[in-house]
Design a protein around this motif. Structure first.
Motif, PDB file in Angstrom:
ATOM      1  N   GLN A   1     126.161 125.250 147.000  1.00 14.52           N
ATOM      2  CA  GLN A   1     127.372 125.783 147.617  1.00 14.52           C
ATOM      3  C   GLN A   1     128.060 124.716 148.466  1.00 14.52           C
ATOM      4  O   GLN A   1     129.283 124.572 148.436  1.00 14.52           O
ATOM      5  N   ALA A   2     127.254 123.952 149.209  1.00 13.63           N
ATOM      6  CA  ALA A   2     127.831 122.901 150.061  1.00 13.63           C
ATOM      7  C   ALA A   2     128.530 121.851 149.202  1.00 13.63           C
ATOM      8  O   ALA A   2     129.632 121.385 149.529  1.00 13.63           O
ATOM      9  N   MET A   3     127.919 121.511 148.078  1.00 16.29           N
ATOM     10  CA  MET A   3     128.539 120.493 147.230  1.00 16.29           C
ATOM     11  C   MET A   3     129.802 121.034 146.563  1.00 16.29           C
ATOM     12  O   MET A   3     130.792 120.302 146.407  1.00 16.29           O
ATOM     13  N   LEU A   4     129.781 122.296 146.191  1.00 17.75           N
ATOM     14  CA  LEU A   4     130.996 122.914 145.643  1.00 17.75           C
ATOM     15  C   LEU A   4     132.138 122.812 146.655  1.00 17.75           C
ATOM     16  O   LEU A   4     133.279 122.495 146.298  1.00 17.75           O
TER      17      LEU A   4
ATOM     18  N   LEU B   1     128.868 106.378 147.369  1.00 17.46           N
ATOM     19  CA  LEU B   1     128.969 107.771 146.926  1.00 17.46           C
ATOM     20  C   LEU B   1     129.498 107.840 145.498  1.00 17.46           C
ATOM     21  O   LEU B   1     128.981 108.585 144.665  1.00 17.46           O
ATOM     22  N   TRP B   2     130.507 107.030 145.201  1.00 15.68           N
ATOM     23  CA  TRP B   2     131.077 107.054 143.853  1.00 15.68           C
ATOM     24  C   TRP B   2     130.041 106.649 142.801  1.00 15.68           C
ATOM     25  O   TRP B   2     129.903 107.296 141.763  1.00 15.68           O
TER      26      TRP B   2
ATOM     27  N   GLN C   1     133.534 111.065 156.817  1.00 18.27           N
ATOM     28  CA  GLN C   1     132.260 110.329 156.763  1.00 18.27           C
ATOM     29  C   GLN C   1     131.094 111.302 156.620  1.00 18.27           C
ATOM     30  O   GLN C   1     130.137 111.034 155.895  1.00 18.27           O
ATOM     31  N   GLU C   2     131.188 112.422 157.353  1.00 14.09           N
ATOM     32  CA  GLU C   2     130.099 113.405 157.317  1.00 14.09           C
ATOM     33  C   GLU C   2     130.006 114.041 155.928  1.00 14.09           C
ATOM     34  O   GLU C   2     128.915 114.269 155.405  1.00 14.09           O
ATOM     35  N   ASP C   3     131.172 114.350 155.354  1.00 17.39           N
ATOM     36  CA  ASP C   3     131.184 114.904 153.992  1.00 17.39           C
ATOM     37  C   ASP C   3     130.502 113.935 153.023  1.00 17.39           C
ATOM     38  O   ASP C   3     129.693 114.331 152.181  1.00 17.39           O
ATOM     39  N   LYS C   4     130.889 112.682 153.156  1.00 17.70           N
ATOM     40  CA  LYS C   4     130.356 111.683 152.227  1.00 17.70           C
ATOM     41  C   LYS C   4     128.844 111.535 152.410  1.00 17.70           C
ATOM     42  O   LYS C   4     128.094 111.473 151.432  1.00 17.70           O
ATOM     43  N   GLN C   5     128.422 111.515 153.666  1.00 18.60           N
ATOM     44  CA  GLN C   5     126.998 111.363 153.913  1.00 18.60           C
ATOM     45  C   GLN C   5     126.229 112.567 153.371  1.00 18.60           C
ATOM     46  O   GLN C   5     125.171 112.431 152.744  1.00 18.60           O
TER      47      GLN C   5
END
Lengths: 189, 189
Positions: B157-160, B37-38, A153-157
């Motif tokens: 970097q976080a998104m990678l 998110l998608w 959930q945290e990643d998605k947020q």
């Protein structure tokens, strides 16, 4: 869907011409971080999108542009003018008129004349179209939830937040989303 | 590229049928976080991709599938077999043979017989093709850096990292990237 092959290639491993690489593998060490991010974004999106397209085709004999069009109509129960409808679609597969014709012949949408302007044609889902859309949407959500299930959930947020920044930036440097629709064949299925 | 219109729509604002909405606007409050998110991922990707497609077309009179094919060949100076080449491409626009024919007629790639197996045909970039690819790649990188410029290094970097998790998950639940190429027309331009 069974895992048939797990690919874990180091993107800096460019010497081995293994057949199973993906778009992202194209990025070399020296590439800009933005380019690496873009290729990873594109690669993940393409894979999810292809899975959705395949599901729509195999389980419902329909396409992403048809689903996209129905999804827009579902949000406007009073209907949308053809001209507005075409602006709403981003995943386009040819012309809106052709898709509307198909859906109308199947009884899923109906065209009516606009009361205020008899030259303007409004399209809306029929009750059968709404029922059909809800079936498609339930499977669509199921696929997406499954595919994005690797993220907490945290990643998605966090990704929603970062993509929100990206979206704002795109709004400031690109023509409006509406004018993107001038490329109707950009993502044909 | 000038900012012609800034769209800042709240995705929960579903009552106003403004013409400038995008794919993501489809998500309603009640939708699953993964779905939101998608749709945001798809919306951002489509916009960047359309900009790249337009740049390739307007500035170089070429297409994303052609660029994609040349990019794969650039990584393999010794050439790639036609069968491997088709597996490498994710952004496909019809058949690899057709694109290879076009590029060959323009002197940008060349087909040769494989020494070890005379039935196998290998394709590689010509020196002119390599030069051309580098021009395309420089502009491509420029566009991507500009479009992703709204994100800080830390954001990128976080998104990678998060997309890396997503990619691993996709590898475990989807058929291999290679077998996705069975949908050659999935992203026609």
């Amino acid at each position: 869907m069974a895992a048939t092959s797990v690919i874990r290639r180091n993107i800096s491993d460019l010497t081995n011409p293994a057949p199973h690489v993906d778009l992202e593998t194209r990025a070399t060490k020296g590439d800009h971080q933005a380019l690496r991010l873009w290729l990873r974004l594109l690669s993940c999106t393409v894979r999810v999108e292809n899975h959705v397209r395949r599901g729509l085709r195999q389980e419902f004999s329909t396409t992403l542009p048809r689903f996209d069009l129905m999804a827009q109509l579902e949000r406007y129960p009073a209907g949308l003018r053809m001209s507005d409808l075409s602006k709403h679609l981003m995943v386009s597969g040819g012309n809106v008129t052709g898709i509307t014709d198909q859906l109308e012949s199947e009884g899923l949408v109906v065209r009516t004349f606009d009361r205020g302007d008899r030259r303007a044609i409004t399209v809306k889902l029929t009750p059968a179209g709404l029922k059909r859309f809800r079936e498609l949407a339930a499977s669509h959500e199921h696929w997406v939830v499954e595919l994005l299930g690797g993220l907490s959930q945290e990643d998605k947020q966090a990704m929603l937040t970062t993509l929100g920044k990206l979206k704002s930036h795109l709004n400031s440097v690109l023509p409006s989303a509406g004018s993107h629709k001038a490329m109707p064949a950009a993502r044909k299925r």
